[in-house]
Design a protein around this motif. Structure first.
Motif, PDB file in Angstrom:
ATOM      1  N   LYS A 189      36.579 -50.170  94.910  1.00  0.00           N
ATOM      2  CA  LYS A 189      35.353 -51.262  95.489  1.00  0.00           C
ATOM      3  C   LYS A 189      35.932 -52.066  96.633  1.00  0.00           C
ATOM      4  CE  LYS A 189      32.803 -51.432  91.240  1.00  0.00           C
ATOM      5  NZ  LYS A 189      31.875 -52.337  90.241  1.00  0.00           N
ATOM      6  N   VAL A 190      37.148 -52.626  96.495  1.00  0.00           N
ATOM      7  CA  VAL A 190      37.702 -53.658  97.387  1.00  0.00           C
ATOM      8  C   VAL A 190      38.495 -53.292  98.597  1.00  0.00           C
ATOM      9  CG1 VAL A 190      37.310 -55.199  95.797  1.00  0.00           C
ATOM     10  CG2 VAL A 190      39.733 -54.422  95.886  1.00  0.00           C
ATOM     11  N   ILE A 191      39.185 -51.789  98.303  1.00  0.00           N
ATOM     12  CA  ILE A 191      40.155 -51.456  99.304  1.00  0.00           C
ATOM     13  C   ILE A 191      39.516 -50.119  99.850  1.00  0.00           C
ATOM     14  CG2 ILE A 191      42.463 -50.856  99.774  1.00  0.00           C
ATOM     15  CD1 ILE A 191      43.377 -52.252  97.197  1.00  0.00           C
ATOM     16  N   PRO A 192      39.466 -50.305 101.260  1.00  0.00           N
ATOM     17  CA  PRO A 192      38.912 -49.056 101.831  1.00  0.00           C
ATOM     18  C   PRO A 192      40.027 -47.890 101.708  1.00  0.00           C
ATOM     19  CG  PRO A 192      38.747 -50.807 103.454  1.00  0.00           C
ATOM     20  CD  PRO A 192      39.436 -51.220 102.151  1.00  0.00           C
ATOM     21  N   PHE A 203      49.462 -46.384 102.667  1.00  0.00           N
ATOM     22  CA  PHE A 203      48.383 -46.711 103.704  1.00  0.00           C
ATOM     23  C   PHE A 203      48.458 -45.651 104.848  1.00  0.00           C
ATOM     24  CE2 PHE A 203      48.890 -50.579 101.491  1.00  0.00           C
ATOM     25  CZ  PHE A 203      47.723 -50.997 101.131  1.00  0.00           C
ATOM     26  N   THR A 204      47.458 -45.118 105.528  1.00  0.00           N
ATOM     27  CA  THR A 204      47.442 -44.500 106.648  1.00  0.00           C
ATOM     28  C   THR A 204      46.201 -44.882 107.654  1.00  0.00           C
ATOM     29  OG1 THR A 204      47.306 -42.098 107.378  1.00  0.00           O
ATOM     30  CG2 THR A 204      45.716 -42.619 105.491  1.00  0.00           C
ATOM     31  N   ARG A 205      46.273 -44.486 108.815  1.00  0.00           N
ATOM     32  CA  ARG A 205      45.128 -44.628 109.799  1.00  0.00           C
ATOM     33  C   ARG A 205      44.465 -43.562 110.068  1.00  0.00           C
ATOM     34  NH1 ARG A 205      44.854 -49.514 112.082  1.00  0.00           N
ATOM     35  NH2 ARG A 205      46.485 -50.939 111.905  1.00  0.00           N
ATOM     36  N   ARG A 206      43.070 -43.839 110.009  1.00  0.00           N
ATOM     37  CA  ARG A 206      42.213 -42.683 109.918  1.00  0.00           C
ATOM     38  C   ARG A 206      41.047 -43.206 111.206  1.00  0.00           C
ATOM     39  NH1 ARG A 206      45.404 -40.121 108.182  1.00  0.00           N
ATOM     40  NH2 ARG A 206      45.391 -38.508 106.540  1.00  0.00           N
ATOM     41  N   THR A 207      40.920 -42.650 112.357  1.00  0.00           N
ATOM     42  CA  THR A 207      40.023 -43.135 113.350  1.00  0.00           C
ATOM     43  C   THR A 207      40.029 -44.551 113.605  1.00  0.00           C
ATOM     44  OG1 THR A 207      38.324 -43.456 111.766  1.00  0.00           O
ATOM     45  CG2 THR A 207      38.283 -41.281 112.697  1.00  0.00           C
ATOM     46  N   GLY A 208      41.375 -45.022 113.660  1.00  0.00           N
ATOM     47  CA  GLY A 208      41.762 -46.461 113.979  1.00  0.00           C
ATOM     48  C   GLY A 208      41.435 -47.293 112.861  1.00  0.00           C
ATOM     49  N   ALA A 209      41.181 -46.874 111.325  1.00  0.00           N
ATOM     50  CA  ALA A 209      40.869 -47.861 110.227  1.00  0.00           C
ATOM     51  C   ALA A 209      42.174 -47.540 109.491  1.00  0.00           C
ATOM     52  CB  ALA A 209      39.853 -47.324 109.442  1.00  0.00           C
ATOM     53  N   LEU A 215      48.016 -42.621  96.709  1.00  0.00           N
ATOM     54  CA  LEU A 215      49.220 -42.979  96.343  1.00  0.00           C
ATOM     55  C   LEU A 215      49.350 -44.554  95.864  1.00  0.00           C
ATOM     56  CD1 LEU A 215      52.163 -41.332  98.238  1.00  0.00           C
ATOM     57  CD2 LEU A 215      51.367 -40.621  95.782  1.00  0.00           C
ATOM     58  N   LEU A 216      48.474 -45.397  96.473  1.00  0.00           N
ATOM     59  CA  LEU A 216      48.633 -46.763  96.218  1.00  0.00           C
ATOM     60  C   LEU A 216      47.755 -46.920  95.033  1.00  0.00           C
ATOM     61  CD1 LEU A 216      48.652 -49.480  97.028  1.00  0.00           C
ATOM     62  CD2 LEU A 216      46.491 -49.602  98.057  1.00  0.00           C
ATOM     63  N   ALA A 217      46.561 -46.273  94.852  1.00  0.00           N
ATOM     64  CA  ALA A 217      45.931 -46.398  93.456  1.00  0.00           C
ATOM     65  C   ALA A 217      46.802 -45.765  92.184  1.00  0.00           C
ATOM     66  CB  ALA A 217      44.779 -45.394  93.388  1.00  0.00           C
TER      67      ALA A 217
END
Length: 345
Positions: A189-192, A203-209, A215-217
């Protein structure tokens, strides 16, 4: 002196006679923490520098090395503080190691649910172990402080262990459902997040986000389940030792070898079908021992003997039954149930 003060003083005197107690210089604490950190970093950068699938042979060798280090530290304690302290450390190590096996099988279910590629599992467990050491340290120092401050906490811990024993004996690894974990729901809910893996990155970047990978979950879920297991294991070890250094050292060495043990035992939960009963008996035993601490103190060597006998009977009985009536493992059942599900859910 008040009656309450006299009671506390008598209890502290009795504990000093029953359990090992000694001053640990700050330099020793720092040295031990540095040792643990060096072992962790060496394992990550020297042994597992590149991501790869860990074979059973490799895991068995590493597990043997970690167990040898854990058991070998008994002789360090023996040389430093004598037989009573060494016996408490060894008993605590065996308790923590045996209770941690259940944790290993839970990891297997989590990895299966998220379809984590085998070559990325070690890195997640590295950070999981690191976090577990920090959490366990907090539990240990808090638990010891509470026992020293309030005698009644002993009885509370004893009741917690007996309840945990009942819960574990009724527990079935196939009943674990990661999707029902409230921590996982909060993360989503809180982490894209993305459902796609990007190597070992959290973490990774997708279309600048910037997005969290599955793996974080997985990492946060592993840490949250360790909190649950710590509620069982920390009171259990406090039944055999009240010295903070002994409790932390036995926890640290037991936890350090869990990654290698995971790659040895993953997928074998049902091969040890009586393990939960054995662990339940151990927790019930130490719970009763804690409740009766003011009535009768069972020697450390006797506690160790009971635990070893229970584990031996549990393992032998499980292997004999499995040889006659093999069943698919919990992880295999989970994998079948998740067949066709999108990666990372």
């Amino acid at each position: 002196m008040s009656l309450l003060g006299s009671t506390f003083a008598a209890s502290e005197t009795a504990d000093a006679q029953r359990f090992a107690s000694f001053e640990v210089p700050v330099a020793v604490w720092v040295g031990f923490v540095v040792l643990i950190a060096v072992l962790l970093v060496a394992d990550l950068l020297l042994v597992h520098r590149t991501a790869h699938v860990i074979t059973f042979k490799e895991a068995a060798i590493e597990s043997g090395v970690w167990i040898a280090l854990g058991l070998g530290f008994t002789f360090v304690i023996l040389w430093w503080q004598g037989g009573l302290a060494a016996g408490e450390y060894l008993t605590g190590y065996v308790i923590e190691k045996s209770l941690s096996v259940d944790n290993v099988f839970v990891w297997a279910v989590i990895f299966s649910y998220f379809a984590v590629p085998p070559q990325y599992q070690f890195r997640v467990l590295f950070w999981g172990i690191f976090g577990a050491l920090v959490l366990r340290a907090a539990f240990i120092f808090t638990g010891v402080a509470l026992i020293e401050r309030f005698d009644w906490v002993l009885y509370l811990f004893g009741l917690v262990l007996i309840f945990s024993a009942y819960r574990i004996m009724r527990h079935d690894e196939t009943e674990i459902h990661p999707e029902q974990n409230p921590v996982l729901r909060l993360i989503r809910k809180v982490i894209p997040s993305t459902t796609e893996y990007d190597g070992q990155k959290l973490f990774t970047r997708r279309t600048g986000a910037l997005l969290a990978t599955p793996l974080l979950a997985v990492l946060i879920l592993i840490e949250s389940t360790d909190v649950v297991f710590a509620v069982d294991s920390i009171p259990a070890i406090l039944a055999v030792s009240r010295e903070q250094f002994i409790v932390f050292a036995s926890n640290a060495f037991a936890i350090l070898g869990l990654r290698a043990l995971y790659f040895c035992l993953a997928g074998m939960a049902d091969r040890f079908r009586y393990l939960n009963i054995g662990l339940g008996v151990i927790l019930a035993f130490v719970g009763v021992k804690m409740l009766l601490a003011d009535v009768y103190h069972l020697p450390t060597w006797a506690s160790l003997a009971v635990i070893v006998v229970v584990l031996t009977v549990t393992i032998v009985a499980s292997l004999r039954v499995d040889g006659r009536d093999p069943e698919p493992s919990a992880v295999e059942k989970e994998a079948k149930a998740n067949a066709g599900a999108p990666e990372g859910r």
